[in-house]
Design a protein around this motif. Structure first.
Motif, PDB file in Angstrom:
ATOM      1  N   LYS A 157     -14.304  44.513 -39.362  1.00 30.31           N
ATOM      2  CA  LYS A 157     -15.207  45.341 -38.561  1.00 30.31           C
ATOM      3  C   LYS A 157     -14.901  45.198 -37.067  1.00 30.31           C
ATOM      4  N   ALA A 215     -13.487  48.094 -34.359  1.00 32.19           N
ATOM      5  CA  ALA A 215     -14.114  48.385 -33.068  1.00 32.19           C
ATOM      6  C   ALA A 215     -13.113  48.249 -31.929  1.00 32.19           C
ATOM      7  N   GLU A 216     -12.288  47.211 -31.977  1.00 31.33           N
ATOM      8  CA  GLU A 216     -11.371  46.952 -30.868  1.00 31.33           C
ATOM      9  C   GLU A 216     -10.320  48.050 -30.722  1.00 31.33           C
ATOM     10  N   GLU A 268     -11.021  51.022 -30.669  1.00 30.57           N
ATOM     11  CA  GLU A 268     -11.710  52.032 -29.862  1.00 30.57           C
ATOM     12  C   GLU A 268     -12.035  51.518 -28.464  1.00 30.57           C
ATOM     13  N   THR A 300     -22.970  42.502 -32.456  1.00 24.14           N
ATOM     14  CA  THR A 300     -22.300  43.598 -33.133  1.00 24.14           C
ATOM     15  C   THR A 300     -20.794  43.434 -32.990  1.00 24.14           C
ATOM     16  N   SER A 301     -20.048  44.302 -33.650  1.00 27.48           N
ATOM     17  CA  SER A 301     -18.587  44.229 -33.550  1.00 27.48           C
ATOM     18  C   SER A 301     -18.112  44.483 -32.129  1.00 27.48           C
ATOM     19  N   GLU A 302     -18.827  45.337 -31.385  1.00 24.52           N
ATOM     20  CA  GLU A 302     -18.453  45.607 -29.997  1.00 24.52           C
ATOM     21  C   GLU A 302     -18.709  44.387 -29.121  1.00 24.52           C
ATOM     22  N   ALA A 314     -18.120  52.193 -30.490  1.00 21.68           N
ATOM     23  CA  ALA A 314     -17.272  51.277 -29.724  1.00 21.68           C
ATOM     24  C   ALA A 314     -16.668  51.941 -28.504  1.00 21.68           C
TER      25      ALA A 314
END
Length: 420
Positions: free
Chosen positions: A17, A21-22, A24, A53-55, A351
């Motif tokens: 996950k 995100a990374e 983006e 969160t993933s962000e 993201a």
């Protein structure tokens, strides 16, 4: 390493996950590459209280690459992605104290666990970390050099602290950066809030009446996305300038007591308390849906909703929908316990928009550590040149080029002699 997460066996899915995100978040990746070389945060202990969160994982991994010794806790009991928390612990060896659905006592225990790190810097989202530090651990405040604050509610609280003379170190209001509130608050909150409402309920918005309380940057985004899906949108406001703007943007504007009789879905984004109150709930339609996208679950008066109900506990009709039956038989549906619906029932902002917000956090942290010693305890905004550089990097990552001023044009804009 001390930590408290739901299940470390979730770490692999959390890593996937984060990697998604990374992809983006190219601006933050550029900053991470520089941080890894220059180590601007080497030796700095950071306590971060953010939505896990993933962000956010992309941000804390960037800070870690820059040399920071970081501990992370959740800034809301319902906003944690448990698999992300597990991945940060297992794969990045970052202590995390966050479990989705944690009770109030656990939430504050986790805040204190982050403060046990004895940070030199705080990174907050809502001001809970800074508030607990000042109120409950004043002997520790002197160890903190600087702080940053992510969201509108936190900035409001910090400015109140500064006005009262209670704030004891300088804090950067990341939320006030143009590349934060123009994009994160409007496009991020707009999309993710509607996403949360739809995931929680699976209703069709087209043809329904959506009441948006508050027409700041977040409210603008929510109203635009609701209208884009075919909803009839009513805006309620207390600020005459924002109300006039909403009216000229094509929305109906009226007092909430009047809108309460018309609305099918209610979304609060004000940062204030008891926006939807007893008198509003008393006149709502059967089946009305109440949701909030402000930071705290104080915008909907939940005790008043319970008071108006028939005395029975609400029915959990869907995972994030509590249905209250009022004394006259009407049903009122509360989403996500009145907490941030975009994080309670969905995944928060995309993201791509958090790329800019967390670029602000990373560069803001670097800036404050360089310049904080010369700043008095107050709330500050990131320098405009940093803000514009983030925008330039974002455009470049999207393959978009823009014009530049010629020397003649620059001189003309800086002069006053030439006229008609």
């Amino acid at each position: 390493m001390h930590y408290d997460v739901k299940d470390t066996d979730l770490a692999t899915s959390g890593r996937y996950k984060i990697e998604w995100a990374e992809q983006e978040m190219p601006v933050l990746q550029l900053i991470r590459a520089r941080f890894a070389k220059e180590q601007p945060l080497r030796g700095v202990r950071v306590a971060a209280c953010l939505h896990v969160t993933s962000e956010t994982a992309a941000l804390v991994r960037t800070l870690q690459a820059g040399g920071a010794d970081i501990v992370l806790c959740a800034s809301n009991p319902l906003s944690t992605q448990d698999e992300v928390a597990a991945s940060l612990v297992v794969h990045d060896e970052i202590p995390v104290f966050a479990i989705k659905g944690e009770d109030n006592a656990t939430y504050y225990r986790h805040l204190n666990a982050a403060l046990d790190h004895h940070p030199h810097m705080t990174m907050d989202d809502g001001c809970d970390l800074v508030s607990v530090l000042h109120k409950e651990r004043p002997q520790q405040v002197g160890e903190v050099r600087v702080g940053t604050e992510e969201t509108t509610t936190g900035v409001i609280r910090l400015r109140a602290m500064a006005k009262d003379g209670a704030l004891r170190f300088p804090v950067l209001a990341v939320n006030d950066s143009m590349t934060k509130h123009y994009f994160d608050n409007r496009y991020g909150t707009g999309q993710s809030t509607i996403d949360g409402v739809i995931r929680a309920t699976n209703i069709l918005l087209a043809g329904r009446t959506v009441v948006v309380s508050g027409y700041g940057w977040c409210g603008r985004g929510v109203a635009a996305r609701a209208r884009g899906l075919g909803a009839h949108v009513i805006v309620t406001e207390v600020d005459p300038l924002k109300a006039l703007e909403a009216l000229m943007d094509g929305y109906q504007v009226m007092p909430l007591l009047e809108a309460a009789k018309k609305g099918d879905v209610f979304i609060t984004v004000t940062g204030d308390k008891n926006v939807i109150d007893e008198q509003h709930i008393a006149v709502m339609k059967d089946g009305a849906i109440l949701s909030n996208s402000g930071h705290f679950n104080a915008e909907i008066n939940i005790p008043a909703l319970k008071k108006l109900s028939d005395g029975r506990p609400p029915r959990q009709v869907r995972p994030f929908v509590e249905q209250y039956t009022l004394k006259d038989g009407r049903r009122i549906n509360l989403l996500g316990d009145g907490r941030l619906i975009n994080l309670a029932a969905a995944e928060g902002h995309p993201a791509a928009v958090m790329d800019m917000s967390f670029a602000n956090q990373a560069l803001g942290a670097e800036y404050m550590l360089k310049h904080g010693a010369g700043l008095k305890p107050d709330v500050y905004t990131i320098p405009e040149e940093i803000d514009r550089e983030i925008a330039r990097l974002k455009l470049r990552s999207m393959g978009v080029e823009i014009d530049t001023l010629t020397e003649e044009q620059a001189r003309y804009l800086a002069s006053w002699e030439e006229g008609t």
